[in-house]
Design a protein around this motif. Structure first.
Motif, short mmCIF file in Angstrom:
data_model
loop_
_atom_site.label_atom_id
_atom_site.label_comp_id
_atom_site.label_asym_id
_atom_site.label_seq_id
_atom_site.Cartn_x
_atom_site.Cartn_y
_atom_site.Cartn_z
N THR A 91 21.87 0.64 47.56
CA THR A 91 21.04 0.82 46.36
C THR A 91 19.93 1.85 46.54
O THR A 91 19.19 2.13 45.60
CB THR A 91 20.40 -0.52 45.92
OG1 THR A 91 19.54 -0.98 46.97
CG2 THR A 91 21.47 -1.55 45.59
N TRP A 92 19.79 2.41 47.72
CA TRP A 92 18.72 3.39 47.93
C TRP A 92 19.10 4.39 49.01
O TRP A 92 19.95 4.14 49.85
CB TRP A 92 17.39 2.70 48.28
CG TRP A 92 17.42 1.98 49.60
CD1 TRP A 92 17.86 0.70 49.84
CD2 TRP A 92 17.05 2.50 50.88
NE1 TRP A 92 17.77 0.40 51.16
CE2 TRP A 92 17.25 1.48 51.84
CE3 TRP A 92 16.51 3.70 51.32
CZ2 TRP A 92 16.97 1.65 53.19
CZ3 TRP A 92 16.24 3.87 52.66
CH2 TRP A 92 16.47 2.84 53.58
N ASN A 123 14.55 -4.45 61.12
CA ASN A 123 14.87 -5.21 59.91
C ASN A 123 14.23 -4.52 58.72
O ASN A 123 13.14 -3.97 58.81
CB ASN A 123 14.32 -6.63 60.01
CG ASN A 123 14.99 -7.42 61.11
OD1 ASN A 123 16.21 -7.55 61.10
ND2 ASN A 123 14.22 -7.91 62.05
N PHE A 124 14.93 -4.57 57.60
CA PHE A 124 14.40 -4.00 56.37
C PHE A 124 13.68 -5.07 55.56
O PHE A 124 14.08 -6.24 55.57
CB PHE A 124 15.54 -3.45 55.50
CG PHE A 124 16.15 -2.19 56.05
CD1 PHE A 124 15.50 -0.97 55.91
CD2 PHE A 124 17.38 -2.21 56.67
CE1 PHE A 124 16.06 0.19 56.39
CE2 PHE A 124 17.96 -1.05 57.16
CZ PHE A 124 17.30 0.15 57.02
N GLU A 125 12.66 -4.63 54.83
CA GLU A 125 12.05 -5.55 53.87
C GLU A 125 13.10 -5.89 52.82
O GLU A 125 14.08 -5.16 52.64
CB GLU A 125 10.78 -4.97 53.26
CG GLU A 125 11.04 -3.78 52.34
CD GLU A 125 9.77 -3.30 51.67
OE1 GLU A 125 9.08 -4.11 51.04
OE2 GLU A 125 9.48 -2.09 51.77
N GLU A 126 12.90 -6.97 52.11
CA GLU A 126 13.89 -7.51 51.17
C GLU A 126 14.44 -6.45 50.22
O GLU A 126 15.65 -6.32 50.06
CB GLU A 126 13.28 -8.68 50.39
CG GLU A 126 14.23 -9.33 49.39
CD GLU A 126 15.46 -9.97 50.03
OE1 GLU A 126 16.56 -9.85 49.46
OE2 GLU A 126 15.31 -10.58 51.11
N ARG A 127 13.60 -5.70 49.56
CA ARG A 127 14.07 -4.75 48.54
C ARG A 127 14.88 -3.59 49.12
O ARG A 127 15.53 -2.86 48.39
CB ARG A 127 12.91 -4.23 47.70
CG ARG A 127 11.93 -3.41 48.47
CD ARG A 127 10.76 -3.00 47.61
NE ARG A 127 9.74 -2.39 48.43
CZ ARG A 127 8.77 -1.66 47.97
NH1 ARG A 127 8.67 -1.47 46.68
NH2 ARG A 127 7.88 -1.14 48.78
N LEU A 128 14.88 -3.42 50.45
CA LEU A 128 15.63 -2.34 51.07
C LEU A 128 16.89 -2.83 51.80
O LEU A 128 17.63 -2.03 52.36
CB LEU A 128 14.75 -1.59 52.08
CG LEU A 128 13.53 -0.87 51.53
CD1 LEU A 128 12.73 -0.25 52.66
CD2 LEU A 128 13.92 0.17 50.50
N ARG A 129 17.14 -4.10 51.77
CA ARG A 129 18.26 -4.65 52.55
C ARG A 129 19.64 -4.23 52.05
O ARG A 129 20.57 -4.10 52.83
CB ARG A 129 18.15 -6.17 52.62
CG ARG A 129 17.01 -6.56 53.55
CD ARG A 129 16.97 -8.03 53.87
NE ARG A 129 15.79 -8.27 54.68
CZ ARG A 129 15.00 -9.30 54.55
NH1 ARG A 129 15.28 -10.24 53.66
NH2 ARG A 129 13.95 -9.43 55.32
N ASP A 130 19.76 -4.01 50.76
CA ASP A 130 21.04 -3.54 50.23
C ASP A 130 21.06 -2.02 50.37
O ASP A 130 20.53 -1.28 49.55
CB ASP A 130 21.22 -3.95 48.77
CG ASP A 130 22.57 -3.53 48.20
OD1 ASP A 130 23.33 -2.82 48.91
OD2 ASP A 130 22.87 -3.90 47.05
N ARG A 131 21.68 -1.53 51.43
CA ARG A 131 21.65 -0.10 51.75
C ARG A 131 22.37 0.76 50.74
O ARG A 131 22.19 1.97 50.70
CB ARG A 131 22.27 0.12 53.14
CG ARG A 131 21.47 -0.45 54.27
CD ARG A 131 20.26 0.41 54.64
NE ARG A 131 20.71 1.58 55.38
CZ ARG A 131 20.43 2.84 55.04
NH1 ARG A 131 19.69 3.11 54.03
NH2 ARG A 131 20.91 3.84 55.74
#
Length: 170
Positions: free
Chosen positions: A12-13, A2-10
């Motif tokens: 955007t990074w 699982n990704f931390e919240e700020r990395l969940r939208d793949r």
């Protein structure tokens, strides 16, 4: 995973070529390079022995050793036998030794998924004979070093050509 919240939208990074897995695959980019590392763990040190044990050409071994040396995975040290010219041995550095869990993980996966339940070798703790395996764990855990590992022939393993000759496959 699982990704931390700020990395969940793949979208955007991206870590691009900063990815450590990509860099390792770049270093261990050929079968020969990886098999040279395997042979280092198995105790091979001399150029001629790498080529013989891997079953490849001298130029391929030379390229692999140069690649591993420039990455700091192996170190080249001179030796000289009486009456012969000076030659080199290759030994794992600390960075090379740190590849032990990578090497063992790939072996463990292959043993489970590619060997019909009969892997050729088993890895045990030297001295105790306890089976060794690689697991994802929470730290701290004591890391085994290659000197702590004893490699044993699995008595249940038979070479595929042996099975073909006898027409059996348990």
């Amino acid at each position: 995973m699982n990704f931390e919240e700020r990395l969940r939208d793949r979208d955007t990074w991206s870590i691009g070529d900063g990815c450590s897995a990509e860099r390792v695959l770049g270093l261990l980019s050929t079968k020969t390079v990886f098999l040279v590392v395997r042979e280092c763990f198995y105790g091979t040190t001399r150029f001629e022995d790498f080529a013989t044990r891997i079953g490849t050409t001298a130029p391929a071994v030379s390229r692999a050793l140069k690649q591993l040396e420039s990455a700091g995975v192996v170190v080249r040290t001179p030796y000289r036998e009486p009456g012969s010219r000076s030659r080199y041995e290759y030994r794992l550095t600390e960075a090379g030794e740190d590849l032990l869990p990578v090497f063992m993980s790939l072996m463990q996966w292959g043993d489970k998924h590619l060997q019909d339940g009969r892997p050729p070798l088993t890895f045990t703790e030297a001295g105790t004979g306890r089976a060794l395996g690689v697991h994802v764990t929470a730290e701290p855990v004591r890391d085994a070093e290659s000197a702590d590992v004893e490699i044993r022939l699995n008595p249940a393993w038979r070479r595929p050509e042996d099975d073909a000759a006898t027409g059996t496959r348990d």
